[in-house]
Design a protein around this motif. Structure first.
Motif, PDB file in Angstrom:
ATOM      1  N   LEU A 414     -99.729 -28.548 -34.959  1.00 40.30           N
ATOM      2  CA  LEU A 414     -99.087 -28.504 -36.496  1.00 40.30           C
ATOM      3  C   LEU A 414     -97.718 -28.834 -36.154  1.00 40.30           C
ATOM      4  CD1 LEU A 414    -100.282 -25.243 -37.857  1.00 40.30           C
ATOM      5  CD2 LEU A 414    -101.083 -27.429 -38.401  1.00 40.30           C
ATOM      6  N   TRP A 415     -97.232 -29.689 -37.186  1.00 44.72           N
ATOM      7  CA  TRP A 415     -96.058 -30.152 -37.325  1.00 44.72           C
ATOM      8  C   TRP A 415     -95.187 -29.570 -38.596  1.00 44.72           C
ATOM      9  CZ3 TRP A 415     -92.209 -31.885 -34.232  1.00 44.72           C
ATOM     10  CH2 TRP A 415     -91.338 -33.048 -34.747  1.00 44.72           C
ATOM     11  N   VAL A 416     -94.053 -28.958 -38.164  1.00 46.20           N
ATOM     12  CA  VAL A 416     -93.526 -27.801 -39.185  1.00 46.20           C
ATOM     13  C   VAL A 416     -92.207 -28.260 -39.534  1.00 46.20           C
ATOM     14  CG1 VAL A 416     -92.976 -25.293 -39.630  1.00 46.20           C
ATOM     15  CG2 VAL A 416     -95.192 -26.027 -38.246  1.00 46.20           C
ATOM     16  N   GLU A 417     -92.022 -28.503 -40.837  1.00 48.41           N
ATOM     17  CA  GLU A 417     -90.536 -28.875 -41.186  1.00 48.41           C
ATOM     18  C   GLU A 417     -89.891 -27.336 -41.971  1.00 48.41           C
ATOM     19  OE1 GLU A 417     -90.210 -31.802 -44.433  1.00 48.41           O
ATOM     20  OE2 GLU A 417     -88.298 -31.711 -44.341  1.00 48.41           O
ATOM     21  N   MET A 418     -89.109 -26.902 -41.379  1.00 46.14           N
ATOM     22  CA  MET A 418     -88.315 -25.972 -41.710  1.00 46.14           C
ATOM     23  C   MET A 418     -86.997 -26.359 -42.646  1.00 46.14           C
ATOM     24  SD  MET A 418     -88.723 -23.571 -38.222  1.00 46.14           S
ATOM     25  CE  MET A 418     -87.612 -24.854 -37.244  1.00 46.14           C
ATOM     26  N   PRO A 419     -86.284 -25.185 -43.356  1.00 45.27           N
ATOM     27  CA  PRO A 419     -85.247 -25.663 -44.041  1.00 45.27           C
ATOM     28  C   PRO A 419     -84.153 -26.421 -43.224  1.00 45.27           C
ATOM     29  CG  PRO A 419     -85.880 -23.552 -44.803  1.00 45.27           C
ATOM     30  CD  PRO A 419     -86.905 -23.836 -43.634  1.00 45.27           C
ATOM     31  N   GLU A 420     -83.555 -27.390 -43.758  1.00 49.21           N
ATOM     32  CA  GLU A 420     -82.628 -28.020 -43.121  1.00 49.21           C
ATOM     33  C   GLU A 420     -81.564 -27.149 -42.127  1.00 49.21           C
ATOM     34  OE1 GLU A 420     -80.584 -30.802 -42.482  1.00 49.21           O
ATOM     35  OE2 GLU A 420     -82.448 -32.181 -43.298  1.00 49.21           O
ATOM     36  N   THR A 421     -81.299 -26.044 -42.487  1.00 49.91           N
ATOM     37  CA  THR A 421     -80.245 -25.119 -41.631  1.00 49.91           C
ATOM     38  C   THR A 421     -80.954 -24.704 -40.565  1.00 49.91           C
ATOM     39  OG1 THR A 421     -80.922 -23.296 -43.341  1.00 49.91           O
ATOM     40  CG2 THR A 421     -78.805 -24.548 -43.935  1.00 49.91           C
ATOM     41  N   VAL A 422     -82.112 -24.676 -40.361  1.00 51.45           N
ATOM     42  CA  VAL A 422     -82.792 -23.665 -39.245  1.00 51.45           C
ATOM     43  C   VAL A 422     -82.803 -24.805 -38.101  1.00 51.45           C
ATOM     44  CG1 VAL A 422     -84.906 -22.842 -38.309  1.00 51.45           C
ATOM     45  CG2 VAL A 422     -84.485 -22.495 -40.903  1.00 51.45           C
ATOM     46  N   LEU A 454     -90.640 -28.035 -35.825  1.00 53.29           N
ATOM     47  CA  LEU A 454     -91.133 -27.603 -34.728  1.00 53.29           C
ATOM     48  C   LEU A 454     -92.579 -28.153 -34.468  1.00 53.29           C
ATOM     49  CD1 LEU A 454     -91.210 -23.577 -35.056  1.00 53.29           C
ATOM     50  CD2 LEU A 454     -89.965 -24.928 -33.455  1.00 53.29           C
ATOM     51  N   ARG A 455     -93.114 -28.069 -33.189  1.00 52.58           N
ATOM     52  CA  ARG A 455     -94.732 -28.521 -33.077  1.00 52.58           C
ATOM     53  C   ARG A 455     -95.016 -27.174 -32.597  1.00 52.58           C
ATOM     54  NH1 ARG A 455     -96.691 -32.042 -28.298  1.00 52.58           N
ATOM     55  NH2 ARG A 455     -96.384 -29.868 -27.363  1.00 52.58           N
ATOM     56  N   LEU A 456     -96.096 -26.856 -33.233  1.00 52.51           N
ATOM     57  CA  LEU A 456     -96.955 -25.748 -32.842  1.00 52.51           C
ATOM     58  C   LEU A 456     -98.182 -25.985 -32.331  1.00 52.51           C
ATOM     59  CD1 LEU A 456     -96.099 -23.115 -35.879  1.00 52.51           C
ATOM     60  CD2 LEU A 456     -95.248 -23.010 -33.337  1.00 52.51           C
ATOM     61  N   ASN A 457     -98.655 -25.462 -31.180  1.00 53.97           N
ATOM     62  CA  ASN A 457    -100.093 -25.709 -30.587  1.00 53.97           C
ATOM     63  C   ASN A 457    -100.803 -24.648 -31.281  1.00 53.97           C
ATOM     64  OD1 ASN A 457    -102.296 -26.114 -29.100  1.00 53.97           O
ATOM     65  ND2 ASN A 457    -101.363 -25.544 -27.148  1.00 53.97           N
ATOM     66  N   ALA A 458    -101.826 -24.855 -32.083  1.00 57.90           N
ATOM     67  CA  ALA A 458    -102.598 -24.064 -32.809  1.00 57.90           C
ATOM     68  C   ALA A 458    -103.973 -23.537 -31.720  1.00 57.90           C
ATOM     69  CB  ALA A 458    -103.249 -24.493 -33.802  1.00 57.90           C
ATOM     70  N   ALA A 459    -104.109 -24.127 -30.872  1.00 59.10           N
ATOM     71  CA  ALA A 459    -105.252 -23.822 -29.830  1.00 59.10           C
ATOM     72  C   ALA A 459    -105.121 -22.347 -29.548  1.00 59.10           C
ATOM     73  CB  ALA A 459    -105.333 -24.689 -28.614  1.00 59.10           C
TER      74      ALA A 459
END
Lengths: 480, 480
Positions: A414-422, A454-459
């Protein structure tokens, strides 16, 4: 029962009305995320509209990610997912060709990733519990008994003929016809891509690649002294071809590298049409394509997507893949179809690793031939689909307000976009002390565009590791 | 019985007289090649001279290759060998740093070498019948059962800790103390040397190496765009250090690559003193040494020779080795101790092959720990010694008048100098049609110095393959 036919006919197309109704029932909690909705036939009877109308409506709702089809089971309400990550602006000026900076962070992450005491959302490694490990090892032992020299001899030249035959046969499902003699066995897809790049590029050359970029590729470019031209990629349909064309027209590019199916990290696949267009565009500019298809076998809908190589009519596409994501990362069995570059690639392999290990080739060949690879894939795909969906949903629940996440249709990242400030590097460091590893977005570009990703490995995500993802979400909230 | 004491006292030293007597008995056929001669004690009684005198005489005869000691067995008459290959003139002008030409011939040979229907005197591959293949495969199966993920997971970082421990322990015999953490597992010694060269050199750089040079190294240099400075090497004591020093003082050299024990193709080892001198010389010029020790475990006298790495006090020696010559070429298990270059080497491995196959690491580690590696080596050494001796003798019998051949004290390759007029490439082509593969001398240099040389692999030489060597000799005679 009020029917659509009597009440609202004429106001909007019937299928839209059906879609609206079901959507409303999802919103008001009649059907909750993960629950089954009525079948097409049942809904058709219930609303007194044709089966085709309901089909069209359900298709629309699938596109909008309100419901999803699960093979041989029916339609289910989708997890409530946050929005998609921000679409990159294909018209914005490209980053210039850039050198890759220090790999210290990558080395640290690779070290953490090797630590069995950590929860591993970092590397894109399959959950060992999903692999047919015992069966593979039994097959290997049996094959070694059957082989004259017990598998101690070299598998020279292109690699074990039986394995190359099985790969050729398997790849027919991806719409590409390869002769076993066109296939070279490598030590994982890593070696395949690395050999391809070495044959195509000299130090100082420029490589075009869709961004965000799998970080190990950037490190490879760095060690080869290559410059990178990052072409914006959409989480919905992949690399922007117009941006790529602009890059090609303004730069001398030696090769284009692309993960074409269930891309790492975006999770997106190029449509078949786009695959054809990409091949045609590169052909026009005489730029070879290195196609990485490591996730092609993990399509959640069970339909094996095609490959660019199928559209290659002059040997300019080098297709690379492996069994590291589906069978056994530690076996180091990858392969490549190097097209017109076959001879040079083979020679380069000969002077670097000489040959690929024989016992693991024997095991994978026999597993493909008689081990039930397709059956195994069906289970693997289902589990990955479930985990990706559950993890995406949980990201929506626990991450800071405004977080966006991809909806991959295959693979397990999964490719996760967090708020700019993180800041994802800060997040990494915070999590490191808690024994949790993620892949910070900054690794996926030479620039600064992904510092809050962030990239998260969901496996490895299971009910047992929910606490770990919760900790990731909490830590992210603390950094807003 | 006439004794030396009464008959010839005073005319020459007693031990010389003893030596002369025995030598005469060998010449007149009293003791024939391969037969045992009287023990030192028996000879002392027989000639009524002291044990020490006989010892000195036997030592002289060993030096002259009239007799040879076999461990725990006694002294035997040596095979009648032709002369040693011509000693290169260390003072002759060096070849300048040269680019490496086409690898087409090497590719063809590597293809032939992979052909099970040929008699393989070409590649330096051990005879599969001498390897503990069945035991290794049983060990692998057992280790995979014992391992949690059945060996499907990555052996990341430096490689399997148990294997690195075993290697560290084993290398104590070579007089070098390595911590397991200084050792990186690679896909054969090929990958080790290739990683070392990539870390030390950029395209256009110059590498110094003793000539003749193992041909795969030349191909590696070619693919990396390196120039080669060939330093003459003696079949008696290896690379000429004065020539090397001259080369270093006149050229900018990025690395020196050397097979230090039972060199391929010369079969010669550097003495311990020369190893120390080589390290000191290179240190003075700040040139890193890549030391290849693949044959170190196959010393015919059973005494494990030392390595240059033992004399390395600033991390400038990269020691490379593998188990391809002693256990299983197809397992692709090599290793390296990269000294001060460890971090860069490890990162380079990560972006090329990522990791080495886990199952074969498990098998080799356990074989070293509990499989009887030393016992296996004793048998392997003895067989290789016998075959090398028998093959050398047969070369003397069947090759053209004037042929010279090395007397390796380890490994299993012979370096054969034929009369000037015999072209080894022509010989190769002639033999190819007869299903026999040899390694023509021209492959071992960028220049033309070895066009009339051959490297022969003695490992597959048995009574059954005598016909094949006879055919090689006949073909050579036809080309004089």
């Amino acid at each position: 029962m009020k029917t659509i036919g009597t009440a609202e006919k004429g106001r909007r197309p019937l299928y839209e009305e059906v879609a609206h109704r079901l959507s409303h029932m999802v919103d008001d909690g009649t059907f909750r995320p993960g629950e089954k909705v009525p079948s097409i036939r049942a809904m058709s009877t219930r609303l007194q509209v044709s089966v085709n109308t309901v089909k069209t409506a359900y298709g629309m709702l699938e596109d909008r990610r309100v419901i999803e089809a699960r093979p041989q089971s029916g339609y289910y309400v989708c997890a409530r997912l946050p929005a998609l990550p921000t679409e990159p602006d294909a018209r914005r000026p490209l980053l210039g060709a850039a050198a890759v900076e220090s790999g210290a962070m990558v080395s640290r992450i690779m070290r953490d990733v090797n630590d069995p005491d950590r929860v591993q959302f970092g590397a894109a490694i399959p959950d060992p519990r999903l692999l047919p490990s015992e069966k593979l090892s039994r097959i290997m032992a049996a094959e070694m008994r059957r082989t004259k020299d017990h598998g101690t001899g070299y598998a020279m030249g292109m690699g074990l003929p039986k394995l190359r035959q099985q790969i050729a046969r398997h790849m027919l499902k991806a719409g590409v016809t390869l002769a076993p003699d066109e296939i070279l066995i490598t030590s994982g897809a890593s070696e395949a891509v690395s050999l391809a790049m070495k044959v195509l590029c000299r130090p100082g050359d420029t490589v075009a690649i869709g961004a965000p970029v799998y970080f190990n590729f950037l490190q490879m470019f760095r060690d080869m002294g290559l410059k990178v031209l990052e072409v914006p990629s959409s989480p919905v349909d992949g690399i922007h071809l117009d941006a790529l064309e602009r890059a090609l027209s303004r730069n001398r590019v030696s090769a284009c590298l692309q993960v074409t199916n269930f891309n790492n990290p975006l999770g997106v696949s190029l449509s078949e049409e786009k695959k054809r267009d990409l091949v045609a565009l590169l052909k026009r500019y005489r730029v070879p394509l290195v196609e990485d298809d490591i996730n092609g076998d993990i399509a959640f809908d069970g339909i094996r997507p095609g490959v660019c190589k199928a559209h290659d009519d002059n040997g300019m596409v080098i297709l690379c893949s492996s069994f590291s994501k589906t069978l056994a990362p530690g076996y180091r069995i990858g392969w490549m179809a190097p097209g017109r570059f076959a001879e040079r690639v083979q020679r380069l392999k000969m002077v670097s690793t000489l040959a690929t290990a024989t016992p693991t080739q024997l095991a994978v060949a026999e597993f493909l031939a008689n081990g039930g690879y397709e059956h195994h894939l069906r289970r693997l795909r289902r589990t990955c689909a479930d985990r990706v969906a559950a993890m995406g949903e949980m990201v929506g629940d626990t991450f800071p307000e405004g977080t966006r996440v991809t909806r991959p249709k295959g693979g397990f990242t999964l490719w996760v976009e967090m708020p700019e400030t993180v800041d994802s590097m800060k997040l990494y460091t915070t999590l490191e002390t808690q024994g949790i590893t993620v892949a910070p977005g900054s690794l996926f570009s030479t620039g600064d565009s992904f510092h809050n990703y962030l990239r998260l490995n969901a496996a490895p995500f299971t009910p047992e590791t929910r606490w770990a993802l919760e900790a990731v979400g909490e830590a992210a909230c603390g950094l807003v």
